[in-house]
Design a protein around this motif. Sequence first.
Motif, PDB file in Angstrom:
ATOM      1  N   SER A 275      54.235  34.598  39.311  1.00 49.55           N
ATOM      2  CA  SER A 275      53.306  34.841  38.203  1.00 49.55           C
ATOM      3  C   SER A 275      51.926  34.272  38.516  1.00 49.55           C
ATOM      4  O   SER A 275      50.894  34.868  38.170  1.00 49.55           O
ATOM      5  N   LEU A 276      51.878  33.114  39.172  1.00 50.68           N
ATOM      6  CA  LEU A 276      50.599  32.513  39.547  1.00 50.68           C
ATOM      7  C   LEU A 276      49.870  33.387  40.559  1.00 50.68           C
ATOM      8  O   LEU A 276      48.653  33.607  40.447  1.00 50.68           O
ATOM      9  N   GLN A 277      50.591  33.907  41.523  1.00 52.44           N
ATOM     10  CA  GLN A 277      49.983  34.797  42.507  1.00 52.44           C
ATOM     11  C   GLN A 277      49.484  36.085  41.839  1.00 52.44           C
ATOM     12  O   GLN A 277      48.396  36.588  42.159  1.00 52.44           O
ATOM     13  N   ASN A 281      45.696  37.611  41.662  1.00 59.41           N
ATOM     14  CA  ASN A 281      45.384  38.984  42.062  1.00 59.41           C
ATOM     15  C   ASN A 281      44.606  39.723  40.972  1.00 59.41           C
ATOM     16  O   ASN A 281      43.672  40.478  41.260  1.00 59.41           O
ATOM     17  N   GLN A 282      45.022  39.513  39.714  1.00 65.73           N
ATOM     18  CA  GLN A 282      44.325  40.179  38.616  1.00 65.73           C
ATOM     19  C   GLN A 282      42.903  39.637  38.452  1.00 65.73           C
ATOM     20  O   GLN A 282      41.967  40.394  38.159  1.00 65.73           O
ATOM     21  N   LEU A 283      42.722  38.330  38.644  1.00 67.15           N
ATOM     22  CA  LEU A 283      41.364  37.768  38.594  1.00 67.15           C
ATOM     23  C   LEU A 283      40.460  38.412  39.641  1.00 67.15           C
ATOM     24  O   LEU A 283      39.276  38.690  39.379  1.00 67.15           O
ATOM     25  N   LEU A 307      41.085  31.058  43.132  1.00 60.22           N
ATOM     26  CA  LEU A 307      39.696  31.498  43.283  1.00 60.22           C
ATOM     27  C   LEU A 307      39.392  32.107  44.638  1.00 60.22           C
ATOM     28  O   LEU A 307      38.325  32.709  44.825  1.00 60.22           O
ATOM     29  N   GLY A 308      40.320  31.981  45.574  1.00 61.86           N
ATOM     30  CA  GLY A 308      40.020  32.368  46.953  1.00 61.86           C
ATOM     31  C   GLY A 308      39.805  33.848  47.168  1.00 61.86           C
ATOM     32  O   GLY A 308      39.121  34.251  48.113  1.00 61.86           O
ATOM     33  N   ASP A 309      40.372  34.710  46.301  1.00 59.18           N
ATOM     34  CA  ASP A 309      40.253  36.156  46.495  1.00 59.18           C
ATOM     35  C   ASP A 309      39.174  36.799  45.643  1.00 59.18           C
ATOM     36  O   ASP A 309      39.014  38.033  45.673  1.00 59.18           O
ATOM     37  N   LEU A 310      38.437  36.014  44.868  1.00 60.19           N
ATOM     38  CA  LEU A 310      37.354  36.591  44.075  1.00 60.19           C
ATOM     39  C   LEU A 310      36.303  37.195  45.001  1.00 60.19           C
ATOM     40  O   LEU A 310      35.929  36.599  46.011  1.00 60.19           O
TER      41      LEU A 310
END
Length: 497
Positions: A275-277, A281-283, A307-310
């Motif tokens: 759920s955290l992942q 992903n949705q962020l 925040l790493g994938d923003l």
Amino acid sequence: MNSLVFLCSQKVVADFDSLQDALGFLPKELYPVLFKAAFMDKRTLSLQLLVNTWPFPVLSFQKLLRKCQHCERALIREKPNKYCIQMVISGVPQPEPGPSQHWSRKGPQQRLQILDMTGLQDEGQGPESMSLWSRTVTLAKACLDISKQQGKWTSKPPGPPALPPVSVDVWVDLFVNSTSYGVLKDALQINSYNALRLRCRDFRAEELSIASTVGLLEFLDPVGVRQVDLRFNNLGLSGLRVVLPHLTKFTNLASLKLPYSNVDVRRLTVGMEGSLQYFANQLSRLRCLKELNLGSSRLSGKLRLLLGDLQSPLESLELAFCYLLPNDLAYLSQSLHTPALKKLDLSGNNLSDCLLQPFQGLLMEAAPTLLHLDIMECRMMDTHLNVLLPAICRCSRLRYLGVFGNPISAKGLKNLLHKTVGLLDLKLVIYPYPVDCYGDDLPWPPTSSNLLNGNVDEEKFFRVSNELQQMLLSANRADVTWTTNLCRHNSLDFFSL
């Protein structure tokens, strides 16, 4: 000083009958100053008439109620008067029955297409003020009332309701909770075919179920929403997993606030890891996101994941009471976000221990752009503040500094003032009651609760406060406000930075 035009406008709106007789002869260019005069002097009947006969396509509170060449008062920054707001809403031209069950409007009424009521203060104290929650309910009820009138005047053949030939879009900031959920949902449901249509800019929901939250998000315009604020909703990771996909439709969403969401990553199960992942992903799908508030979520060690994938850098990041670890701040200081940060809130994280050095490094990296820094209730004493002062003093554009709730002495506060007085953009400092102004029964080292609930010697504090004010005057910095009043802090907003 108000202009002669404004003073004359005040005289005109003071006499409703004279205004009613004169409107047909006044040039339309006078409508804006007449509106501001009526709003300021609470001439409610005149306000209603001016809105009902508004000769322009747009009536914007933010443009009309700010400081202008005619009047120095920025009414948009003051508590909104509920009677004025109610009369503006009631003044929106209503649908009228035409000769063949069509709608008709005569004269200048035909021109009003957008009523922009965004930007008003959310303050409900006082018998004549009107909170954001009350404005939301009032507008929702107005939409439903107009819909009922519309239904009386139009035949209803089988099939979906027809679009009205004339409609007014009302742009608003909405605040909803479980009490007002029903009326707002009903109003949003009829938006597509109603003569008065709610258009949301900033959406705030408190204490709503997941289903109710999602239900309202589905009715909001995908393009117009710039901020979503969901708080005290007890969503947890499972709830966020349901809600987040419904936010990705908002193509211009710049601000997402999810404080008090009951997220704790310190003891993750296998399902919670997923759920955290998924949350992360949705962020990353929110392409325009500039502000993120995850306050009071326990995010220890997970900032890189979240925040790493923003795709673009955040300009405002609020991580108050998030139980951050040194590796969280180490990641943040090297991330794409830090060079763009304008607002940073790390209140409630313990900066007196192993976070002190990582935070110092983070502050050095963010210094060129930082405008707003909150480090309240971080257990910082004089020694910790002295370590941070060189980094704080490098924040040459800093406008706001919050250090309330830290166990700092009067000497430490004077040193802070002395070192930061050269930050010419700094206009507001929220400082704590000095620890040496408390009674002898104050535990040491004191916790935030000790400081908030302890007994302050008012005479000692008065002396310290006067000394700080004298230091400001001696440094020719009377433009800076040093205060222990947290209400000042509540008025600050990312979009105003």
